[in-house]
Design an enzyme around this catalytic site. Structure first.
Site, mmCIF file in Angstrom:
data_model
loop_
_atom_site.group_PDB
_atom_site.id
_atom_site.type_symbol
_atom_site.label_atom_id
_atom_site.label_comp_id
_atom_site.label_asym_id
_atom_site.label_seq_id
_atom_site.Cartn_x
_atom_site.Cartn_y
_atom_site.Cartn_z
ATOM 1 N N CYS A 113 -1.104 2.558 -6.050
ATOM 2 C CA CYS A 113 -0.177 1.743 -5.257
ATOM 3 C C CYS A 113 1.212 1.784 -5.885
ATOM 4 C CB CYS A 113 -0.667 0.308 -5.228
ATOM 5 S SG CYS A 113 -1.622 -0.068 -3.772
ATOM 6 N N CYS A 154 0.860 -1.183 0.000
ATOM 7 C CA CYS A 154 0.000 0.000 0.000
ATOM 8 C C CYS A 154 0.894 1.230 0.000
ATOM 9 C CB CYS A 154 -0.920 -0.033 1.213
ATOM 10 S SG CYS A 154 -2.398 0.918 0.906
ATOM 11 N N CYS A 169 -4.565 -0.360 -2.110
ATOM 12 C CA CYS A 169 -4.895 1.058 -2.273
ATOM 13 C C CYS A 169 -6.280 1.175 -2.917
ATOM 14 C CB CYS A 169 -3.879 1.731 -3.169
ATOM 15 S SG CYS A 169 -2.205 1.238 -2.745
#
Ligand SMILES: C[S@@+](CC[C@H](N)C(=O)[O-])C[C@H]1O[C@@H](n2cnc3c(N)ncnc32)[C@H](O)[C@@H]1O
Length: 401
Positions: free
Chosen positions: A88, A11, A83
């Site tokens: 990401c 992330c 994400c």
């Protein structure tokens, strides 16, 4: 596809979502799976992530935030990006890719109070957990699941197990013969077996609670974790048409079997309710006797079960259950979700059971080991020596009048 063996959760900052995922995955996926997390701009792990995981019994205090640049792509076979609104970080390498979009729970908005912020982390935790459970179901065999402290996951594992048992019509703990064991060894008589609908006994008990519950005509009986209804059907004959039997179970396939048998045999004084024994769907002070057979050990909150039993019993009511108790600390090989579902890993000691009952308000607590216990327990998980660590026992107690 081979089951993923080395997973990276990715992330943006590696402070919230990917850290939550790492902690959850360590708790839910087989121990042999290597799990790590990373982000493009690593920072400290958010305290709310640690707190949200701690609420499920997961200790994430040692987790460290790290950069995706520090992860060797050759070490990873599966990358899961989390994400939602942001992009990401890129991950090179040949790993399989999955994307679970999760809203970022972290926020620097000063208007958010600490409780609101924690609620956002709990929501992200719940969303990631749902994805992980589906991922686990898809990729790993049930018997590889580790023990977890998360009550909902424990209940789900137990429900999955007994759903299979209900559909197959027999128990296959430990991969043994899957035959229904001889119930006379648990204290049932041949005439009991002849009286209950064929197929209601799935061989899941660890004793005969009706042997010492001393049921009388006209009484209202509640069976905790009634399964396919075997003990309920026997109890229905004892309390007669003026009495009533309520079975509660959280596994829909078990209820379906039990209800079908009750209807087929015209047993009008028995009903089966879907519910959890920690939250009984039963009115206060409405039951004379609570029975149960090999169920309370499966509960992630046994103290709550006994509090609920106390609530639903009439003053002067009684408890008569057969259950498994721990006789020695469990070795590592028996700390698995499978050993839990097979009534071994969740057992409390007799002292803990007594303490729960007395804390709930019960008096006259008696806990007696069941004689043929070793032989019966040995067959649940053959070769595991479970019989050296747990035994079946009869538990009796009274609610003061
Ligand atoms: C070992 S089986 C025993 C079934 C039945 N008492 C018998 O002797 O055949 C355990 C049963 O308890 C149910 N159960 C386990 N945990 C439960 C919980 N927390 N709430 C309600 N039912 C539960 C399962 O669905 C399963 O049907």
């Amino acid at each position: 596809m081979n089951p993923p063996r080395s997973i990276l959760f990715l992330c943006v900052a590696n402070s919230a979502r990917s850290q939550l995922a790492e902690g959850l995955a360590r708790a839910l996926l087989p121990r042999s799976v290597r799990v790590q997390s990373a982000g493009s701009a690593p920072t400290r792990v958010r305290p709310q992530a640690i707190e949200a995981l701690a609420e499920l019994g997961i200790d994430a205090r040692e987790q460290r935030s790290k950069s995706v640049a520090d992860v060797d792509p050759a070490d990873i076979d599966t990358v899961i990006t989390l994400c939602a609104e942001q992009v990401c970080p890129a991950f090179l390498g040949r790993a399989a890719r999955l994307h679970w979009p999760i809203d970022d729970p972290a926020s620097d908005d000063p208007a958010l109070c600490p409780a609101e912020l924690l609620a956002r982390f709990r929501a992200a935790r719940a969303a990631i957990r749902e994805h992980l459970l589906a991922f686990r179901e898809r990729h790993y065999p049930r018997e590889d699941r580790p023990m977890t402290n998360d009550p909902e996951t424990i209940r789900q594992d137990v429900r999955d197990h007994y759903g299979d048992v209900a559909r197959q019509g027999s128990s296959c703990c430990g991969g043994g013969s899957c035959q229904v064991p001889d119930p006379t060894r648990l204290g049932y008589r041949d005439e009991d077996l002849a009286a209950a609908p064929a197929g209601s006994n799935l061989g899941l008990g660890c004793g005969n609670p009706l042997g010492f519950a001393a049921l009388r005509p006209g009484e209202t009986v509640l069976d905790l974790g009634s399964g396919a209804g075997f003990d309920c059907f026997l109890a229905s004959r004892k309390v007669g048409p003026a009495g009533r039997v309520i079975g509660v179970d959280m596994t829909p396939d078990m209820l379906q079997r039990a209800r079908a048998d009750a209807a087929r045999h015209g047993l009008g004084n028995v009903e089966f309710r879907l519910g959890e024994i920690e939250h009984l769907p039963v009115a206060d002070q409405s039951v004379d006797v609570v029975v149960s057979n090999c169920v309370v050990n499966l509960s992630p909150d046994q103290a709550a079960v006994y509090r609920e039993v106390f609530r639903v019993l009439k003053p002067g009511g009684r408890l008569a259950i057969a259950d498994v108790v721990a006789t020695a600390p469990l070795p590592e090989h028996l700390r698995s979700a499978a050993a839990h579902s097979c009534c071994v890993a969740g057992a409390a000691s007799a002292e803990q059971v007594r303490a729960h009952l007395e804390a709930a308000g019960f008096t006259g607590v008696r806990i007696t080991a069941h004689e043929q216990s070793r032989e019966v327990v040995r067959e649940w998980l053959p070769g595991s020596r479970a019989e050296d660590y747990v035994a079946s026992a009869y538990v009796e107690a009274h609610k003061p009048g």
